[in-house]
Design a protein around this motif. Sequence first.
Motif, short mmCIF file in Angstrom:
data_model
loop_
_atom_site.label_atom_id
_atom_site.label_comp_id
_atom_site.label_asym_id
_atom_site.label_seq_id
_atom_site.Cartn_x
_atom_site.Cartn_y
_atom_site.Cartn_z
N ALA A 4 -49.39 17.32 11.89
CA ALA A 4 -48.64 16.22 12.51
C ALA A 4 -47.59 15.66 11.55
N SER A 5 -47.93 15.55 10.27
CA SER A 5 -46.97 15.03 9.28
C SER A 5 -45.78 15.97 9.11
N ILE A 6 -46.05 17.26 9.02
CA ILE A 6 -44.96 18.22 8.90
C ILE A 6 -44.08 18.18 10.14
N ALA A 7 -44.69 18.13 11.31
CA ALA A 7 -43.93 18.05 12.55
C ALA A 7 -43.01 16.84 12.53
N LYS A 8 -43.53 15.68 12.16
CA LYS A 8 -42.74 14.46 12.14
C LYS A 8 -41.57 14.56 11.16
N LEU A 9 -41.84 15.11 9.97
CA LEU A 9 -40.78 15.26 8.97
C LEU A 9 -39.66 16.18 9.45
N CYS A 10 -40.01 17.09 10.37
CA CYS A 10 -39.05 18.08 10.87
C CYS A 10 -38.45 17.69 12.21
N GLY A 11 -38.78 16.49 12.71
CA GLY A 11 -38.22 16.03 13.97
C GLY A 11 -38.98 16.48 15.20
N TYR A 12 -40.21 16.88 15.01
CA TYR A 12 -41.08 17.31 16.12
C TYR A 12 -42.26 16.35 16.23
N LYS A 13 -43.08 16.56 17.25
CA LYS A 13 -44.32 15.83 17.38
C LYS A 13 -45.38 16.78 17.93
N VAL A 14 -46.62 16.51 17.60
CA VAL A 14 -47.73 17.31 18.10
C VAL A 14 -48.33 16.57 19.29
N VAL A 15 -48.36 17.25 20.43
CA VAL A 15 -48.86 16.65 21.65
C VAL A 15 -49.96 17.54 22.23
N LEU A 16 -51.08 16.92 22.57
CA LEU A 16 -52.17 17.62 23.24
C LEU A 16 -52.05 17.33 24.73
N LYS A 17 -52.09 18.37 25.55
CA LYS A 17 -51.96 18.19 27.00
C LYS A 17 -53.21 18.71 27.68
N GLY A 18 -53.66 17.97 28.66
CA GLY A 18 -54.80 18.42 29.45
C GLY A 18 -55.29 17.33 30.37
N HIS A 19 -55.92 17.73 31.43
CA HIS A 19 -56.50 16.79 32.40
C HIS A 19 -55.47 15.76 32.88
N GLY A 20 -54.21 16.20 33.00
CA GLY A 20 -53.17 15.32 33.51
C GLY A 20 -52.70 14.26 32.54
N GLU A 21 -53.02 14.39 31.26
CA GLU A 21 -52.57 13.39 30.28
C GLU A 21 -52.05 14.08 29.02
N GLU A 22 -51.30 13.33 28.24
CA GLU A 22 -50.79 13.79 26.97
C GLU A 22 -51.23 12.84 25.87
N ILE A 23 -51.64 13.41 24.75
CA ILE A 23 -52.03 12.62 23.59
C ILE A 23 -51.16 13.07 22.43
N GLU A 24 -50.40 12.13 21.87
CA GLU A 24 -49.53 12.43 20.74
C GLU A 24 -50.25 12.12 19.44
N LEU A 25 -50.25 13.10 18.52
CA LEU A 25 -50.86 12.89 17.22
C LEU A 25 -49.84 12.26 16.27
N ASP A 26 -50.26 11.29 15.50
CA ASP A 26 -49.39 10.65 14.51
C ASP A 26 -49.50 11.36 13.18
#
Length: 76
Positions: free
Chosen positions: A54-76
């Motif tokens: 998640a930290s590398i993603a954020k530093l690179c302008g991305y975000k990590v998102v978990l999708k399932g059961h009709g919802e999304e959870i974004e990791l910080d």
Amino acid sequence: MNIQDALLHMIDSSGKSRSLVSTELGKTRNYIASSVKQSANRGTLWNPYSDTLASIAKLCGYKVVLKGHGEEIELD
């Protein structure tokens, strides 16, 4: 796409060097390159902890998102 390929793609797409992202993480400048190389030597893929991902993603302008059961959870 596996996690290692996704990480390297994020870094390459960001225009940042692997050493810059490593130091921005608070690691040694060769942290990412060494992690990838050590994994290759063991015949595995680099698979960092989710907080590092998640930290590398954020530093690179991305975000990590978990999708399932009709919802999304974004990791910080």
